[in-house]
Every structure is written in C-alpha cells, then in structure tokens.
Design a protein around this motif. Structure first.
Motif, PDB file in Angstrom:
ATOM      1  N   SER A 283      35.604  29.197 -62.224  1.00 53.84           N
ATOM      2  CA  SER A 283      37.167  29.150 -60.664  1.00 53.84           C
ATOM      3  C   SER A 283      36.964  29.090 -59.482  1.00 53.84           C
ATOM      4  O   SER A 283      37.503  29.832 -58.562  1.00 53.84           O
ATOM      5  CB  SER A 283      38.558  29.739 -61.781  1.00 53.84           C
ATOM      6  OG  SER A 283      38.471  29.621 -62.621  1.00 53.84           O
ATOM      7  N   SER A 284      35.485  29.140 -59.358  1.00 53.86           N
ATOM      8  CA  SER A 284      35.200  28.838 -58.163  1.00 53.86           C
ATOM      9  C   SER A 284      35.368  28.003 -56.685  1.00 53.86           C
ATOM     10  O   SER A 284      36.050  27.294 -57.889  1.00 53.86           O
ATOM     11  CB  SER A 284      33.902  30.084 -57.147  1.00 53.86           C
ATOM     12  OG  SER A 284      33.073  28.951 -57.334  1.00 53.86           O
ATOM     13  N   LEU A 285      35.014  27.286 -55.446  1.00 51.57           N
ATOM     14  CA  LEU A 285      35.936  26.367 -55.125  1.00 51.57           C
ATOM     15  C   LEU A 285      34.295  25.308 -55.226  1.00 51.57           C
ATOM     16  O   LEU A 285      33.380  26.135 -55.999  1.00 51.57           O
ATOM     17  CB  LEU A 285      35.321  27.001 -53.595  1.00 51.57           C
ATOM     18  CG  LEU A 285      36.147  27.566 -52.843  1.00 51.57           C
ATOM     19  CD1 LEU A 285      36.024  27.187 -51.378  1.00 51.57           C
ATOM     20  CD2 LEU A 285      38.240  26.863 -52.969  1.00 51.57           C
ATOM     21  N   ASP A 286      34.401  23.987 -55.377  1.00 53.12           N
ATOM     22  CA  ASP A 286      33.268  23.163 -55.281  1.00 53.12           C
ATOM     23  C   ASP A 286      31.732  23.764 -54.591  1.00 53.12           C
ATOM     24  O   ASP A 286      32.316  24.263 -53.043  1.00 53.12           O
ATOM     25  CB  ASP A 286      34.032  22.107 -54.923  1.00 53.12           C
ATOM     26  CG  ASP A 286      35.323  21.179 -55.913  1.00 53.12           C
ATOM     27  OD1 ASP A 286      35.089  21.652 -57.542  1.00 53.12           O
ATOM     28  OD2 ASP A 286      35.963  20.524 -56.344  1.00 53.12           O
TER      29      ASP A 286
ATOM     30  N   SER B 139      26.486  22.873 -61.918  1.00 56.44           N
ATOM     31  CA  SER B 139      28.672  23.044 -61.125  1.00 56.44           C
ATOM     32  C   SER B 139      29.107  23.963 -61.995  1.00 56.44           C
ATOM     33  O   SER B 139      29.355  23.928 -62.980  1.00 56.44           O
ATOM     34  CB  SER B 139      29.067  22.076 -61.396  1.00 56.44           C
ATOM     35  OG  SER B 139      30.529  21.488 -61.279  1.00 56.44           O
ATOM     36  N   PRO B 140      29.512  24.679 -61.484  1.00 59.50           N
ATOM     37  CA  PRO B 140      30.766  25.473 -61.548  1.00 59.50           C
ATOM     38  C   PRO B 140      32.514  25.187 -62.400  1.00 59.50           C
ATOM     39  O   PRO B 140      32.607  26.346 -63.226  1.00 59.50           O
ATOM     40  CB  PRO B 140      31.057  26.360 -60.554  1.00 59.50           C
ATOM     41  CG  PRO B 140      31.521  25.728 -59.085  1.00 59.50           C
ATOM     42  CD  PRO B 140      30.773  24.430 -59.350  1.00 59.50           C
ATOM     43  N   HIS B 141      32.149  24.117 -62.364  1.00 58.15           N
ATOM     44  CA  HIS B 141      33.310  23.152 -63.249  1.00 58.15           C
ATOM     45  C   HIS B 141      32.598  22.223 -64.774  1.00 58.15           C
ATOM     46  O   HIS B 141      33.581  21.614 -64.779  1.00 58.15           O
ATOM     47  CB  HIS B 141      34.292  22.004 -61.964  1.00 58.15           C
ATOM     48  CG  HIS B 141      34.263  23.763 -61.007  1.00 58.15           C
ATOM     49  ND1 HIS B 141      35.227  24.637 -61.252  1.00 58.15           N
ATOM     50  CD2 HIS B 141      34.311  23.049 -59.592  1.00 58.15           C
ATOM     51  CE1 HIS B 141      35.529  24.937 -59.814  1.00 58.15           C
ATOM     52  NE2 HIS B 141      35.007  23.959 -58.860  1.00 58.15           N
ATOM     53  N   ALA B 142      31.507  22.309 -64.366  1.00 57.99           N
ATOM     54  CA  ALA B 142      30.801  21.548 -65.807  1.00 57.99           C
ATOM     55  C   ALA B 142      31.061  22.348 -67.189  1.00 57.99           C
ATOM     56  O   ALA B 142      31.135  21.621 -67.779  1.00 57.99           O
ATOM     57  CB  ALA B 142      29.358  21.480 -65.715  1.00 57.99           C
TER      58      ALA B 142
END
Length: 448
Positions: free
Chosen positions: A234-237, A404-407
C-alpha cells in the motif's frame, strides 16, 4: 538515552525539545559508527521523542505539554538547522525516521502535523536535506499518509497564500527526488472522482511544466530504487505514470461534467485553460514511456517489470465507462460536442495503452486487454490497439520481478480490482460494444 529523561522534565517545552534533538543526533551518530545492521533507534528513544518533541503524554495521568505557535515555529527552525548542519546522509535519514516514522499509536497525529509544517518550511527556505529525507519517507509510508502530506503542501502553496506557487515550483531544482514523489502523491490524491479531487489549476500548470522541462523526472524514484520485492504494501506507486495517465484520459469528461453542473469557478475559462495543459501532459507521458526500453534493457528488466499495473488499468476503464455513460445520459451540450469529448478520452486511452505495451511499461496480453476494455464503446483507434500484433519480449521466459508493491495483493479500496466481464448491451445504446474484429487487417502484424 533513557537516562536523560529526568534532566528534560524541569525544562520548558522548547528547551527540552532542543536538548533532546542534540542528544538524538549524538546517539544516532554512535549507532551508525557502531556498524549495527540495520541501524535503528531503540524503543526508549522513540518514547522520548513522543514525549518531548511530539508532546504525547507518557501516561493518562500526565497532562500533555503544549507549545505556543511561536515556540513551534522556533522548534521548526531548530530542526531545519539540525538537518542542514548534519553532513552524513545516513544519520539524517535515521534521525528523520526516528522523528516521523509512523508507529501506529496516538502520537502519529502529532507526527503528521509536525511533518507537514516541517516540509512546508523546508520548501519555503530551501532546506534540501529535509526534502531528501521526506522523499524517502514518501517512498516507504502507507499511501494514505502520503496523500495527507501532499494535501497539506497543496493547501499551503496553492490555496492559503496567494502568489506562493513559485516557491513550490522550485522543488524541481532543489530536490528532483522529492518532486517525483510529490507528483506521485498528488496524482494519487486527485483521482478526478469529485470536484474536490480535481487538481487546482496552478498545481496542474506546475506539474506540466516540470515534466515538459525534464520528462525523465517521473522516473527518478524508479532509477534510484533498489529492485526487490520488499516494497511496503500500500505504498505509493514507484512512478507517477499511472496517475498521470488517469488524469489525461479522464480530464475532458471530468471538466465537461463540472461545467454542466456549474461546479467550476469560471468554468468556460477554466476549460479553455486546462485543455491544452492536459494535451501537453499526455504528450509528455507518451514521451516518458518511450524512454523506458533503453532503461529496462540496460537493467535486464524489459518484459519482466511492469510500471503500469493491470489492476489500475481495469479501474481506469471502469471509471471511464461510467463517465461515458453519464455523459450520454445527462449531456446538455450538443451531441457533437459530447461525442468529441468521448472520442478524445478513448483516443488518449488507446494511445497510452499502445505506447505502454510497445515500450514494456504494461505487460498484458491482447486477450486480457480486450476483456478489460470490453465495456467501452467502439473507437477506431482503440480497435486497432486491441487487434494489434502479439508483443514479444526477450525475457518472456524469465519469471517476472517481484518489485511492484501492488502486484501480489489487492489494490487499495478506492481502485478496486475488476474481473473480466461480458459487454453490457445497455451501457451505450447508441454505440456498438467494443468487438474484436478478427478479419481486420493490421499492416504491422508480424509475418511469423
């Protein structure tokens, strides 16, 4: 450092905070020199910071210490000087972490309040070391708190004090890392879902000028980040590309909607001003995407690392479908104007998708792309992209890099994941659904 508490208690609030900062600097220098890996501040020191700098009471029976506005200003000046005079970046970063890393307790609100004021002052007086530390903080902290800091800075420099915009403009030259992280936070904050979440005109002008002057600015954080799977959830892209792309695609429909509702002050004039700005921004985003192949190939990451996530793309197409639906149902302008704005949004989406896929920023099969775009009305350019050639990557058989933190987890609540769904026949009755025309000729389809 726990033994100095008794000496701090009799002091006034400003004197105690100043003394603690002095001892904290010495303590962290010793921690760094000791070679302890990783260097970190112990819990007793954190408690002292919360009690004497953030003024969180040690227990319920102890009244909270409070600073006057003048004392708080003096403390901010002392902190600016402290970071400016410390020459070792490792010490500065660790000290900033000790002061402002969120601990999940009641003191976090005081941390955020003090942090916003410190970074705002650092921008005003040009304290680059603090901006560099804040850039690292933005990279490691939950995006919810990052957008709160961005909101404070936008309020300070674009709303509260007229004419202070040029001061914020200078962060591009003072600290490009902070400027890049600030753009990422701002594009996350202003997602164009409501009028309040539409970027102020002055801020938009700044961001466009920054990227036009230096397109590589938006990649600085990516270029200076160690590639690993340890990016906080949940950090920024890692770049603002996704947020900037969202702005460009949705802009024409959003500003047209606000104009119809009478929500924009001087709406016609505003629409005339933002139109060329978003056109210039869209061109700059495409230019940045075209810088990626050389960068990714040098790092051996072409075809392995996606800077634009499929989840974010699905959320964007869902928002776009909804906006197009609203534009069709509630339009008060001529049908030609409404159609032109819809076509502009779809054209920009198609251009961004093609350039992103061709340059390795978006790793997505054509089949998945057609499923994601299935609810969008027909658009000639988008049809070409969806029926385009298969993209081949040199590293296609290499496992993707877990960077990526969102992958590997669900995106944040404001951008929900959308599973592929069949076209809705009633979404746009005046348009055919976006089909895949198998017989359509595509001149660039590879012969093999």
């Amino acid at each position: 450092m726990g033994d100095i508490r008794q000496s701090l208690l009799p002091r006034d609030v400003l004197s105690a905070a100043k003394e603690l900062l002095y001892h904290l600097d010495i303590y962290i220098c010793n921690v760094v020199q000791s070679g302890r890996q990783p260097p970190q501040v112990d819990s007793k020191t954190q408690e002292l910071v919360e009690e004497f700098i953030l003024h969180a009471p040690k227990d319920r029976n102890t009244p909270a210490r409070r600073m006057s506005a003048l004392q708080e200003l003096q403390l901010l000046e002392i902190m600016c000087s402290c970071f400016q005079e410390q020459s070792r970046d490792t010490v500065r970063q660790l000290m900033f972490s000790a002061l402002f890393n969120l601990q999940g307790n009641q003191a976090d609100e005081s941390r955020m309040s003090l942090l916003g004021k410190l970074v705002s002052m650092a921008i005003a007086v040009g304290r680059v070391p603090i901006l560099e530390c804040a850039a690292t903080w933005l990279q490691r902290t939950h995006r919810g708190y990052c957008v709160r800091l961005a909101q404070v800075l936008v309020d300070d420099y674009c709303s509260m004090v007229p004419g202070s915009g040029p001061t914020l403009q200078n962060i591009h030259n003072a600290s490009p890392r902070f400027c890049c992280q600030f753009i990422t936070a701002v594009t996350t904050l202003y997602d164009l879902t409501t009028e309040e979440l539409t970027p102020p005109l002055e801020l938009l002008q700044m961001i466009v000028s920054w990227i036009q002057e230096d397109p590589g600015l938006v990649l600085i954080n990516f270029l200076n980040t160690a590639l690993s799977g340890n990016q906080p959830i949940s950090s920024l892209d890692v770049t603002p590309l996704g947020g900037l792309m969202r702005w460009c695609v949705k802009a024409s429909l959003i500003y047209s909607r606000d104009k119809k509702k009478g929500l924009t002050n001087g709406s016609a004039e505003c629409e005339l001003e933002v139109g060329p700005l978003f056109s210039a921004l869209h061109l700059s985003v495409l230019q940045v995407l075209m810088l990626l192949p050389n960068i990714l190939n040098e790092k051996g990451l072409f075809g392995r690392l996606a800077l634009l996530q499929v989840e974010s793309l699905a959320a964007l197409t869902s928002d776009l479908s909804r906006l197009l639906d609203q534009a069709d149902k509630h339009t008060h302008t001529s049908s030609t104007d409404s159609s032109d704005l819809s076509e502009l949004a779809l054209d920009r989406l198609a251009q961004a998708l093609q350039v992103a896929m061709a340059n390795g920023a978006l790793l997505c099969s054509r089949e998945d792309l057609r499923a994601i775009c299935s609810r969008l009305p027909h658009n000639n350019l988008l049809q070409l992209v969806l029926s385009g050639p298969v993209l081949y990557y040199n590293n296609i058989h290499t496992p993707p890099l877990a960077f990526s933190p969102h992958a590997s987890h669900s995106p944040i609540a404001s951008h929900p994941t959308h599973t592929p769904h069949p076209p809705l026949a009633s979404s746009h009755p005046q348009y055919p659904a976006q089909p895949f025309m198998t017989g359509m000729q595509f001149p660039f389809r590879p012969s093999h």
